[in-house]
Design an enzyme around this catalytic site. Structure first.
Site, PDB file in Angstrom:
ATOM      1  N   GLU A  89      45.431  41.517  45.441  1.00  0.00           N
ATOM      2  CA  GLU A  89      44.245  40.406  45.570  1.00  0.00           C
ATOM      3  C   GLU A  89      44.777  39.422  46.262  1.00  0.00           C
ATOM      4  O   GLU A  89      44.034  38.710  47.009  1.00  0.00           O
ATOM      5  CB  GLU A  89      44.184  40.050  43.830  1.00  0.00           C
ATOM      6  CG  GLU A  89      42.939  39.109  43.774  1.00  0.00           C
ATOM      7  CD  GLU A  89      41.454  39.884  44.085  1.00  0.00           C
ATOM      8  OE1 GLU A  89      41.730  41.331  43.600  1.00  0.00           O
ATOM      9  OE2 GLU A  89      40.696  39.352  44.278  1.00  0.00           O
ATOM     10  N   ASP A  90      45.937  39.055  46.141  1.00  0.00           N
ATOM     11  CA  ASP A  90      46.462  37.496  46.728  1.00  0.00           C
ATOM     12  C   ASP A  90      47.342  37.634  47.966  1.00  0.00           C
ATOM     13  O   ASP A  90      47.664  36.688  48.334  1.00  0.00           O
ATOM     14  CB  ASP A  90      47.147  36.888  45.435  1.00  0.00           C
ATOM     15  CG  ASP A  90      46.136  36.308  44.315  1.00  0.00           C
ATOM     16  OD1 ASP A  90      44.971  36.548  44.526  1.00  0.00           O
ATOM     17  OD2 ASP A  90      46.723  35.773  43.171  1.00  0.00           O
TER      18      ASP A  90
END
Ligand code: MN
Length: 736
Positions: A89-90
């Site tokens: 996600e990051d």
């Protein structure tokens, strides 16, 4: 981004070694190696990234992994996934990278976690679609949702770092969705903490006040509890139990909930304290037996509150919780809740799902939780409603209290509280639901809309000609039933029904008719259908002319009315006064004139009934009652001298009013068959009939002119033989 300081780096190392120290003792070296690999991977991936609090980001996944390992009790793959949960996600890394390093299973878990967008970290607010996606993952792998809960728990624990507006939003979302979800997964400790933290941020003043009060009352109670527990300890020790007794106050949130729900002040929440007895089960005796044995030891000492016994030992909660709860009266007349659990039960209660797996044996193949997961996946996958609707249904179904009901063969069916017989039908099988016409609850015939109670035994009656009805949506509660009914109705059919309804309304208006049971009955039997839906549908499909409807409505009704009026005239024709009534044989004293006679309206006797007369001392008129009529019995006791003996004499010509009530399952031509039997086969006249059908259950009340009780008995027998009729009874007139 700033480089991490040496101090921060050592804090990260510390957090990591705590994770390693907290691993299950039997964790293999290879697993530890894999966890280390994941930690290093995540650390590299997150690099110098920081959270809102300023902390290095990696501290968050490490703590989530600790929760997964220590508080939920999941194994290596989950711990690895927790460490990596924010990587895709990051950071720059992809799912492919994860798969290459950690294999397909970990990839799938991360994939599931990543699909659940709108996380706390993304600054998003509650979205129904987010939650739906979250639930979709249940079907694939329950571990995903557990890691998600761990993620949420850590975010709640560190919520102080965020601005107040966000705190409140996130706390609300947690309370609305995540805490109930934790509850359903049996993660009690996590559920309680999520609730308490939510309250803390949503209503800090209330939280603090309750915190102080509970702490205070805990101190006061310490001595009291000690006194309460002492004799229990003695008994348990004497019986050679290995046990542990804990006393924990109710959680702040649950005290607050109770005050809200019951609208009571803090002082009136009496069961703030609960005592928990956790025992090591003795060999070769079932745990259930031992729970009840301990229960009996306690109730030998203290008075039990019978309505507060909760037996989740015989029947575990849907989330797998097992324990025996009883509330007893302790010293000074204070109620105190005692929870009796084996060590195994306690672990399930604290850790839920994972512990369940651990203890699962071959014989207990489909545990409560497995059933629940199956249900969730079915639901999520079958939904074609929009997200918000889905969310509502889901909350209704899976967070609500549940009750256990039974099939005639004794199979347990768990349904939400407030669910109906039709929900039950759909729970068994979609086809059974769609073909259901009625139900027998505890052997009694009831409509499908009947709300079931715990322990009900339910049998579903089906018919091949049954089709689903739109009205069903008004009373089914489960998402399963709702979606099955909805999908059974094609949009087209819905449109046709609406068109048909409008058309019929218009026609009836022109003809000056109201859409009452009478009109419906005629149209139903003409078109051979059983429901309004079908009627509208037919009318919507074909073009039915005004004349056709008119013809149908005018048909038949006349003749019946004529019959009735003829009969009534015939029946009461003639002056009964001043001439002996041919129907009765009366004992009349010598010298007395033959009195006027009438039949009592309260009990409406008919020939064959045992009867008794009452002479009105003012008018000399005699009223004939049934012998067992309460009214006449009252008169007998007070005015015995006005009582006249009476018996029937002749009943060949006359007819008498009787009431019959019948019920059964509605079907085509049922009414026709009934009237056929009544009027043609038995030559009995119908004065009036009221027929109501509700959800496929037919209920009819008939006023009939019969000649005598034989007629009635005959009728009851013959009507009872009609297919679909469940019961026929003679009604006693209770008016007057
Ligand atoms: Mn996270």
């Amino acid at each position: 981004m700033f480089e991490l300081s040496p101090d921060e780096k050592s804090k990260i190392k510390e957090a990591y070694s705590e994770l390693i120290d907290g691993l299950a003792p039997k964790t293999k070296a290879a697993d530890k190696e894999l966890i280390r690999k994941a930690y290093l991977f995540a650390q590299k991936a997150h690099g110098t990234e920081r959270r809102k609090s300023g902390e290095p980001y990696i501290v968050h996944p490490i703590n989530v992994a600790r929760i997964v390992s220590e508080e939920i009790g999941l194994g290596t793959k989950s711990i690895v996934a927790a460490l990596l949960h924010d990587v895709v996600e990051d950071t720059e890394y992809s799912l492919e990278d994860i798969e290459k390093e950690f294999g397909t299973q970990v990839r799938q878990i991360i994939d599931g976690l990543t699909k659940i967008i709108g996380t706390f970290d993304r600054n998003s607010t509650l979205q129904a679609s987010t939650f739906r996606k979250l639930l979709l993952t249940i079907a694939d792998d329950v571990r995903v949702i557990m890691i998600k809960l761990a993620d949420r728990l850590h975010n709640m624990r560190t919520l102080y770092a965020l601005p107040q507006v966000k705190q409140i939003k996130i706390a609300s979302e947690t309370l609305y969705l995540y805490a109930p979800l934790a509850h359903r997964l049996g993660l009690y400790a996590i559920k309680t903490e999520l609730e308490n933290l939510s309250l803390k941020y949503k209503q800090p003043d209330i939280y603090e006040d309750l915190f102080n009060r509970i702490t205070h009352s805990e101190k006061i109670s310490a001595y009291f509890i000690q006194k309460f527990v002492e004799p229990i300890r003695e008994k348990l020790t004497k019986e050679k139990f290995q046990y542990e007794i804990q006393s924990r106050p109710k959680s702040i949130y649950s005290v607050w909930r109770k005050m809200q729900v019951k609208k009571i002040p803090f002082e009136q929440v009496y069961d703030i304290l609960a005592v928990r007895i956790i025992f090591k089960p003795k060999a070769r005796i079932p745990e259930k037996t031992q729970c009840w044995f301990i229960y009996s030891l306690i109730t030998d000492l203290y008075q039990v509150k019978p309505d507060r016994i909760r037996d989740w030992v015989s029947q575990p909660k849907a989330n797998g919780y097992e324990a025996l709860h009883a509330t007893v009266m302790g010293p000074h007349g204070r109620w105190i809740e005692v929870q009796i659990r084996s060590q195994r039960m306690d672990e399930i209660a604290e850790r839920g799902f994972a512990a369940h797996w651990k203890y699962k044996t071959g014989e207990n193949q489909e545990g409560e939780l497995d059933k629940w997961v199956k249900k969730v996946s079915e639901m999520v996958k079958s939904q074609d409603s929009n997200d918000l609707e889905f969310l509502e249904d889901f909350k209704l179904n899976l967070f609500d209290a549940e009750i256990v009901t039974f099939t005639p063969k004794g199979k347990e069916i768990t349904i939400p509280q407030g669910a109906t017989a039709l929900d039950f039908a759909f729970d068994i099988h979609t086809q059974i639901g769609l073909k259901a016409i009625g139900a027998k609850v505890n052997l009694k015939l009831v409509p499908l809309s009947t709300i079931l109670s715990p322990g009900d035994q339910v049998e579903i009656l089906t018919s091949d000609i049954q089709t689903p009805h739109l009205e069903w949506l008004d009373f089914v509660k489960t998402a399963k039933a709702k979606s099955a009914i909805k999908s059974a109705f094609k949009d087209q059919r819905k449109a046709e029904i609406e068109k048909g309804q409008a058309r019929l309304d218009e026609i009836l208006k022109k003809l000056n008719y109201r859409l009452n049971t009478n009109v419906l009955r005629k149209l139903f039997s003409e078109f051979e259908i059983t429901s309004k839906e079908d009627l509208y549908h037919l009318i919507g499909q074909r073009e039915i002319q005004l004349e056709t409807i008119k013809k149908i409505l005018k048909k038949r009704s006349r003749s019946k009315r004529v019959k009735f009026w003829d009969l009534q005239l015939f029946n009461f024709k003639g002056d009964l006064k001043n001439q002996p009534d041919p129907r009765f044989e009366l004992t009349v004293k010598p010298g007395e004139t033959a009195p006027a006679i009438k039949l009592a309206k309260c009990c409406e006797p008919i020939p064959g009934d045992k009867i008794i007369g009452y002479r009105n001392p003012n008018t000399d008129e005699i009223t004939i009652h049934k012998e067992d009529c309460p009214k006449i019995n009252k008169l007998i006791s007070s005015q015995a001298n006005n009582i006249v003996q009476a018996t029937w004499r002749s009943h060949k010509v006359m007819a008498y009013l009787a009431h019959l009530s019948m019920n059964g399952t509605d079907r085509i031509r049922l009414v026709n068959e009934i009237t056929q039997v009544i009027s043609k086969d038995l030559n009995v006249n119908i004065r009036s009939m009221v027929i109501e059908t509700r959800d496929g259950i037919f209920e009819g009340n008939f006023d009939l002119y019969v000649h005598n009780t034989h007629d009635i008995e005959d009728l009851i027998e013959k009507l009872g033989k009609i297919k679909g009729i469940e019961s026929v009874t003679r009604l006693e007139n209770s008016e007057e």
